[in-house]
Scaffold this motif. Sequence first.
Motif, mmCIF file in Angstrom:
data_model
loop_
_atom_site.group_PDB
_atom_site.id
_atom_site.type_symbol
_atom_site.label_atom_id
_atom_site.label_comp_id
_atom_site.label_asym_id
_atom_site.label_seq_id
_atom_site.Cartn_x
_atom_site.Cartn_y
_atom_site.Cartn_z
ATOM 1 N N LEU A 2 -6.475 7.916 -7.535
ATOM 2 C CA LEU A 2 -6.495 8.790 -8.706
ATOM 3 C C LEU A 2 -7.743 8.465 -9.509
ATOM 4 C CD1 LEU A 2 -2.774 8.056 -9.576
ATOM 5 C CD2 LEU A 2 -3.615 10.160 -8.523
ATOM 6 N N GLY A 3 -8.872 8.998 -9.104
ATOM 7 C CA GLY A 3 -10.133 8.698 -9.772
ATOM 8 C C GLY A 3 -10.546 7.264 -9.496
ATOM 9 N N ASP A 4 -10.736 6.475 -10.567
ATOM 10 C CA ASP A 4 -11.149 5.075 -10.427
ATOM 11 C C ASP A 4 -9.965 4.115 -10.411
ATOM 12 O OD1 ASP A 4 -13.848 5.588 -10.189
ATOM 13 O OD2 ASP A 4 -14.207 5.473 -12.342
ATOM 14 N N THR A 5 -8.763 4.659 -10.258
ATOM 15 C CA THR A 5 -7.552 3.859 -10.125
ATOM 16 C C THR A 5 -6.871 4.264 -8.821
ATOM 17 O OG1 THR A 5 -7.290 3.801 -12.522
ATOM 18 C CG2 THR A 5 -5.350 3.249 -11.224
ATOM 19 N N ALA A 6 -6.232 3.312 -8.175
ATOM 20 C CA ALA A 6 -5.488 3.606 -6.948
ATOM 21 C C ALA A 6 -4.320 2.633 -6.861
ATOM 22 C CB ALA A 6 -6.385 3.468 -5.725
ATOM 23 N N TRP A 7 -3.373 2.968 -6.004
ATOM 24 C CA TRP A 7 -2.272 2.049 -5.744
ATOM 25 C C TRP A 7 -1.947 2.095 -4.267
ATOM 26 C CZ3 TRP A 7 2.143 4.103 -3.696
ATOM 27 C CH2 TRP A 7 2.371 5.463 -3.903
ATOM 28 N N ALA A 8 -1.348 1.017 -3.802
ATOM 29 C CA ALA A 8 -0.920 0.932 -2.405
ATOM 30 C C ALA A 8 0.441 0.268 -2.353
ATOM 31 C CB ALA A 8 -1.914 0.135 -1.580
ATOM 32 N N ARG A 9 1.284 0.817 -1.483
ATOM 33 C CA ARG A 9 2.571 0.193 -1.193
ATOM 34 C C ARG A 9 2.471 -0.381 0.208
ATOM 35 N NH1 ARG A 9 7.219 1.588 1.482
ATOM 36 N NH2 ARG A 9 6.509 3.728 1.808
ATOM 37 N N THR A 10 2.737 -1.677 0.311
ATOM 38 C CA THR A 10 2.626 -2.373 1.586
ATOM 39 C C THR A 10 3.877 -3.196 1.829
ATOM 40 O OG1 THR A 10 1.612 -4.369 0.637
ATOM 41 C CG2 THR A 10 0.104 -2.604 1.261
ATOM 42 N N SER A 11 3.969 -3.700 3.032
ATOM 43 C CA SER A 11 4.956 -4.730 3.333
ATOM 44 C C SER A 11 4.245 -5.778 4.169
ATOM 45 C CB SER A 11 6.175 -4.165 4.069
ATOM 46 O OG SER A 11 5.791 -3.569 5.290
ATOM 47 N N SER A 12 4.787 -6.970 4.164
ATOM 48 C CA SER A 12 4.211 -8.040 4.978
ATOM 49 C C SER A 12 5.341 -8.751 5.695
ATOM 50 C CB SER A 12 3.409 -9.027 4.124
ATOM 51 O OG SER A 12 4.225 -9.612 3.133
ATOM 52 N N ALA A 13 5.003 -9.287 6.862
ATOM 53 C CA ALA A 13 5.989 -10.017 7.641
ATOM 54 C C ALA A 13 5.271 -11.102 8.427
ATOM 55 C CB ALA A 13 6.730 -9.082 8.587
#
Length: 125
Positions: free
Chosen positions: A71-82
Amino acid sequence: MSIEVLLKAYETALNTNDIEVILNLYGQSPVFMPQHAPALIGREAVRAGYRQVFETIQLKVTFTIHEVEVLGDTAWARTSSAGRTRILAAGIEVAEGNNELFVFKRENGEWKIHRYLFSTTEPRA
């Protein structure tokens, strides 16, 4: 560096206990929100938090990126780790898994971790 490349670099740095690389991936005003602990606000608090983590455990995890939104100069990510975690004091290895939410800000044209929050999917007894 793309967000996907940044997340891969973060994964590698976690698995090699590389605090300096991790801090270089964070922005100027980071907040790290580890599970079962108060938020760590600012670069020195984040550094101290990772130092404490790496003094107690060794991680062997792989991240999966489920979604990224810019979103412009902001972003987000949803992740998982294992993967696996070696608890250094006990000399044992246990299953490791988390859901993560990253918020990124573009600083000087580069994506940086702005906020990071995680929650386990493998609670310890």
